[in-house]
Design a protein around this motif. Sequence first.
Motif, PDB file in Angstrom:
ATOM      1  N   LEU A 156      57.156  48.663  50.702  1.00 56.97           N
ATOM      2  CA  LEU A 156      55.818  48.928  51.212  1.00 56.97           C
ATOM      3  C   LEU A 156      54.794  48.022  50.540  1.00 56.97           C
ATOM      4  N   THR A 157      53.702  47.751  51.262  1.00 56.49           N
ATOM      5  CA  THR A 157      52.588  47.000  50.698  1.00 56.49           C
ATOM      6  C   THR A 157      51.691  47.955  49.913  1.00 56.49           C
ATOM      7  N   LEU A 158      50.721  47.384  49.214  1.00 58.74           N
ATOM      8  CA  LEU A 158      49.777  48.214  48.494  1.00 58.74           C
ATOM      9  C   LEU A 158      49.029  49.156  49.439  1.00 58.74           C
ATOM     10  N   VAL A 159      48.615  48.639  50.581  1.00 58.86           N
ATOM     11  CA  VAL A 159      47.872  49.450  51.552  1.00 58.86           C
ATOM     12  C   VAL A 159      48.745  50.596  52.048  1.00 58.86           C
ATOM     13  N   GLN A 160      50.003  50.304  52.385  1.00 60.69           N
ATOM     14  CA  GLN A 160      50.904  51.347  52.870  1.00 60.69           C
ATOM     15  C   GLN A 160      51.167  52.398  51.785  1.00 60.69           C
ATOM     16  N   CYS A 161      51.316  51.919  50.548  1.00 58.85           N
ATOM     17  CA  CYS A 161      51.555  52.861  49.449  1.00 58.85           C
ATOM     18  C   CYS A 161      50.358  53.788  49.253  1.00 58.85           C
ATOM     19  N   ARG A 162      49.144  53.224  49.388  1.00 57.34           N
ATOM     20  CA  ARG A 162      47.954  54.064  49.237  1.00 57.34           C
ATOM     21  C   ARG A 162      47.906  55.116  50.331  1.00 57.34           C
ATOM     22  N   GLU A 163      48.224  54.731  51.577  1.00 54.86           N
ATOM     23  CA  GLU A 163      48.220  55.698  52.679  1.00 54.86           C
ATOM     24  C   GLU A 163      49.272  56.787  52.452  1.00 54.86           C
ATOM     25  N   GLN A 164      50.445  56.360  51.994  1.00 55.62           N
ATOM     26  CA  GLN A 164      51.506  57.332  51.738  1.00 55.62           C
ATOM     27  C   GLN A 164      51.126  58.243  50.572  1.00 55.62           C
ATOM     28  N   LEU A 165      50.433  57.680  49.580  1.00 52.54           N
ATOM     29  CA  LEU A 165      49.982  58.469  48.440  1.00 52.54           C
ATOM     30  C   LEU A 165      48.994  59.543  48.882  1.00 52.54           C
ATOM     31  N   LEU A 216      48.385  52.165  41.468  1.00 54.45           N
ATOM     32  CA  LEU A 216      49.318  51.397  42.284  1.00 54.45           C
ATOM     33  C   LEU A 216      49.207  49.933  41.857  1.00 54.45           C
ATOM     34  N   VAL A 217      50.301  49.402  41.342  1.00 54.46           N
ATOM     35  CA  VAL A 217      50.283  48.042  40.800  1.00 54.46           C
ATOM     36  C   VAL A 217      51.387  47.223  41.457  1.00 54.46           C
ATOM     37  N   ARG A 218      50.981  46.106  42.134  1.00 57.98           N
ATOM     38  CA  ARG A 218      51.955  45.230  42.781  1.00 57.98           C
ATOM     39  C   ARG A 218      52.333  44.112  41.807  1.00 57.98           C
ATOM     40  N   LEU A 219      53.631  44.033  41.484  1.00 58.19           N
ATOM     41  CA  LEU A 219      54.148  43.008  40.580  1.00 58.19           C
ATOM     42  C   LEU A 219      55.417  42.417  41.170  1.00 58.19           C
ATOM     43  N   GLU A 220      55.426  41.098  41.356  1.00 51.65           N
ATOM     44  CA  GLU A 220      56.613  40.404  41.850  1.00 51.65           C
ATOM     45  C   GLU A 220      57.171  41.032  43.121  1.00 51.65           C
ATOM     46  N   GLY A 221      56.286  41.413  44.044  1.00 52.53           N
ATOM     47  CA  GLY A 221      56.724  41.942  45.333  1.00 52.53           C
ATOM     48  C   GLY A 221      57.062  43.412  45.339  1.00 52.53           C
ATOM     49  N   LYS A 222      56.997  44.062  44.204  1.00 47.96           N
ATOM     50  CA  LYS A 222      57.251  45.507  44.140  1.00 47.96           C
ATOM     51  C   LYS A 222      55.940  46.223  43.822  1.00 47.96           C
ATOM     52  N   LEU A 277      42.224  47.211  36.992  1.00 47.04           N
ATOM     53  CA  LEU A 277      42.399  48.632  37.300  1.00 47.04           C
ATOM     54  C   LEU A 277      41.111  49.397  37.036  1.00 47.04           C
ATOM     55  N   LEU A 278      40.408  49.039  35.966  1.00 51.46           N
ATOM     56  CA  LEU A 278      39.147  49.693  35.643  1.00 51.46           C
ATOM     57  C   LEU A 278      38.104  49.401  36.721  1.00 51.46           C
ATOM     58  N   THR A 279      38.065  48.172  37.195  1.00 53.45           N
ATOM     59  CA  THR A 279      37.090  47.766  38.221  1.00 53.45           C
ATOM     60  C   THR A 279      37.355  48.481  39.545  1.00 53.45           C
ATOM     61  N   ASN A 280      38.624  48.729  39.860  1.00 56.76           N
ATOM     62  CA  ASN A 280      38.994  49.272  41.171  1.00 56.76           C
ATOM     63  C   ASN A 280      39.104  50.791  41.208  1.00 56.76           C
ATOM     64  N   GLU A 333      54.973  46.885  30.506  1.00 56.43           N
ATOM     65  CA  GLU A 333      54.336  48.086  29.982  1.00 56.43           C
ATOM     66  C   GLU A 333      53.133  48.535  30.817  1.00 56.43           C
ATOM     67  N   VAL A 334      53.322  48.608  32.131  1.00 54.43           N
ATOM     68  CA  VAL A 334      52.228  49.071  33.001  1.00 54.43           C
ATOM     69  C   VAL A 334      51.865  50.517  32.683  1.00 54.43           C
ATOM     70  N   ALA A 335      52.875  51.331  32.387  1.00 53.18           N
ATOM     71  CA  ALA A 335      52.610  52.737  32.072  1.00 53.18           C
ATOM     72  C   ALA A 335      51.702  52.857  30.861  1.00 53.18           C
TER      73      ALA A 335
END
Length: 889
Positions: free
Chosen positions: A289-298, A246-252, A199-202, A226-228
């Motif tokens: 949604l995928t990570l890319v879709q979530c970013r666009e929606q965000l 935005l963190v993808r874990l186990e398909g969510k 997360l820090l790198t990105n 404990e992602v939060a």
Amino acid sequence: MDIITTHLNADFDALASMLAVRHLYPDAVMVFSGSQEKSIRDFFLSSASFIFPFKRLKDIDLDEVSRLIIVDTRQPDRIGAFAALAVREDIATCVYDHHPDAPGDIRGTEVELVAPVGATVTLLSELLAERGIAVSADEATMMMIGLFEDTSSLTNESTTARDFRAGARLLAQGAVLSLVADVINTTLDRRQVSLLNDLLTNLSEVIVRGQRIVITEAGREEYVPEVALIVHRLRDMEKIDVIFALVRLEGKVYLIARSRNPRVNVARVAERFAGGGHQYAAAAVSRDLTLVQCREQLLAALEEVVEPALTAAELMTAPVLTVAEDASLGEAAEILTRYNINVLPVVDAAEENGRRLTGIITRQVVEKGVYHGLKEVAVREYMTTDYRPVEPEAELPRIQELIVERNQRFLPVVDPGGMVVGAITRKDLLRALHEQLTAGENGTGTAASAAGPRVRSVSSLMREQLPERALKVLKQLGELADRIEVGAFLVGGIVRDMLLRRDNLDIDIVVEGDGIALARSYAREHGCRCHTHETFRTAVIVFPDGFKVDVASTRMEYYDTPASLPKVSESSLKVDLYRRDFTINTLVVCLNVKNFGQLRDYFGAGRDLKEKTIRVLHNFSFVEDPTRIFRAVRFEQKFGFTIGRQTDHLIANAVRMGFVRRLDGRRIFAEFRQCVREADPLPIFIRLDEYDVWEQVFPGAPVGRNLDDVVPAVRDVLSWYGFLYHEQPVEAWQVYLLGFLHGEEPERAAAHVERLEMPDGSRDDFLAARRRTHHIGTELMRLSGAGNGWDLTPAELTRRLETLPLEAVLYLMAALENHHARRAISNYITTLQFIEPALTGHDLIAAGLAPGPRFKRLLERLRDARLNGEVDDRRGEERLLAGYLMESG
């Protein structure tokens, strides 16, 4: 069956709130609506579940549920299967929550306790303390964990003083801080450290509507708990104001958001992903949604939600006073002094609307011109033309450049046609920069704009405090205001008292625009009457049953002389509030539909309510209106507040300079009567005497001495009379005024009463009653046998007292020192005045007597006999009457 539940993915605040609320519903069953956070599963359910009994959802027959108690949420989509129960009319719902209002919230049909604090356990800790309910040390520890988790150890922007007090209360009840620390301050494991590094790198930064926002993302095939917590630590490490992870874990895809910027409400962004939270902390989960879709929606959500950077339109004061360029310097000086301002935009009066900007002129220039004998010279000759205005859309950096770098102290705001629409001063800019700093770094509150008022929602409090009818009227006024394009606000004492949780239904509405037009339109639509006062730009809406709503346009007032009545002109909301008496009366609640229930605090009223302090808004407040002295003291005593040090000094100064003496008598009389209406006016009277106010109202009168003995006795007698529940009303102000003037010579007392400028009838009646009272009181003291006895029969007493109004009789009871006399007067009030003979004139005629003066004498003798206890029934009166007739032949 009663069920206690909370939101899906329950955290420690949810769990602790369930445990706390069970004390209010001891027979209720605790059931999680779904999964819990891993920290709860690991710590609580595995090691301490035997302490706190929970049942599984699958073991509950939902058809048996009669009451649903929901804590730490109001969103139906966050309580799983229980959402279907929350909408059933046959099931009572009780809601305890600290989250802000959101569309579709579950309403508590039986109980709804909602307040903007850091954690729900704070509300429940307060409630349990109010009811004297103690919690165990284990429960106190769990509640402390919930409090610390939801407020990040009392450091979050949403943390309030109430949260700190709740923490102190829980610590006193046995909360174990070492255990709290073990749970809250967990170290990151290898997987969590790896995710934090990604997360820090990105990290990347985007600018949305002038606001800097950090977005980061990462993914793992396995679940990382404990992602939060990880995102929160990342924010603190990098000192980020706004972050979306935005963190993808186990398909969510998990969205975790944190904000220190009041213009980026992360809860509203999370709502776009079917999530929720606070303005400063929120989360959501996407399964589709995928990570890319979530970013666009965000990014799309941010464009809709983020409030733009400050503009001149938000910072400026409007409307702004102007002076025509052909006006004289003397006229400009009068405007500057009357409205207590330092700069005036100069406009071309020849234009059709007289608002085109041609220059500015300062107080220093005007005063120097007048000093040099140039009072009659036109303003245009000495105005400044070397200035740069801005348009309403200009943003804060441009405004800052002109005021700071170019040293332009006064910044006119003009429309594209060059017409003046407002102005910005250095003070406006300084406030904007300060509010941005405190809101961004310290989390001291939420600002509507960084230069504007503190704002927060009080819609839940309005539902709690106001009757349904009043709330309906306010919503109707807000809807009407939208239609006619004006701003409508609830203002004054009703807002103050609502926050103090005191009853008050004196509805005052202030309108940015034409208040009279709003009142007339409402009256026409709802079958009400409307009374208007064009001079003061006010109106009163009168409903068929007599219920009233006062409406006023925003206005500016000035005073030609100290203690005079004000003159009125148009102004903005903020300027309108600035003319009011005390900060605590400047709070407003927006009624327009979009912002309904939004509380606005321009002058630190919320702070003064918390500190229980009475403060004026400017140093000439008591000079312009000395009646504010009476109100300051009345509020101080009524609310248990303290008059602030500077305000105290200003009161003393105004009294010392004689401004109270200049007041119109009718205004003093009105304030005196207002004081008397309080439950206990004596402390008010004594405090005013400490300021020497009464010496200026009643010069030379022994008010101070009377406040030590007679006036307290008046209060006690009035209280006693109130408990009799007699139908005969009493004008308490008359009794108190008689007490104030006790012992004063008749001529001087008459002069004091003349000073109050009562209506002629009231004044004459009062003075006549005082003369009779003085005469009868002197006679009663003479007949009281030097204080050791009582020589009057009940009939003789009644004949004297019945010539006085009730107020004078009550005063006599308070003023006379002889306890025999006071006891006799109390007997007159409770009994003697109501005694009449059973026989009437008709009975005398039936006995063969002709009507005439003899009738009156006989009836008086019969009444005297009744009063003195010589007879007690009709038969006795008949025997007595026969004896009278035989004596007279």
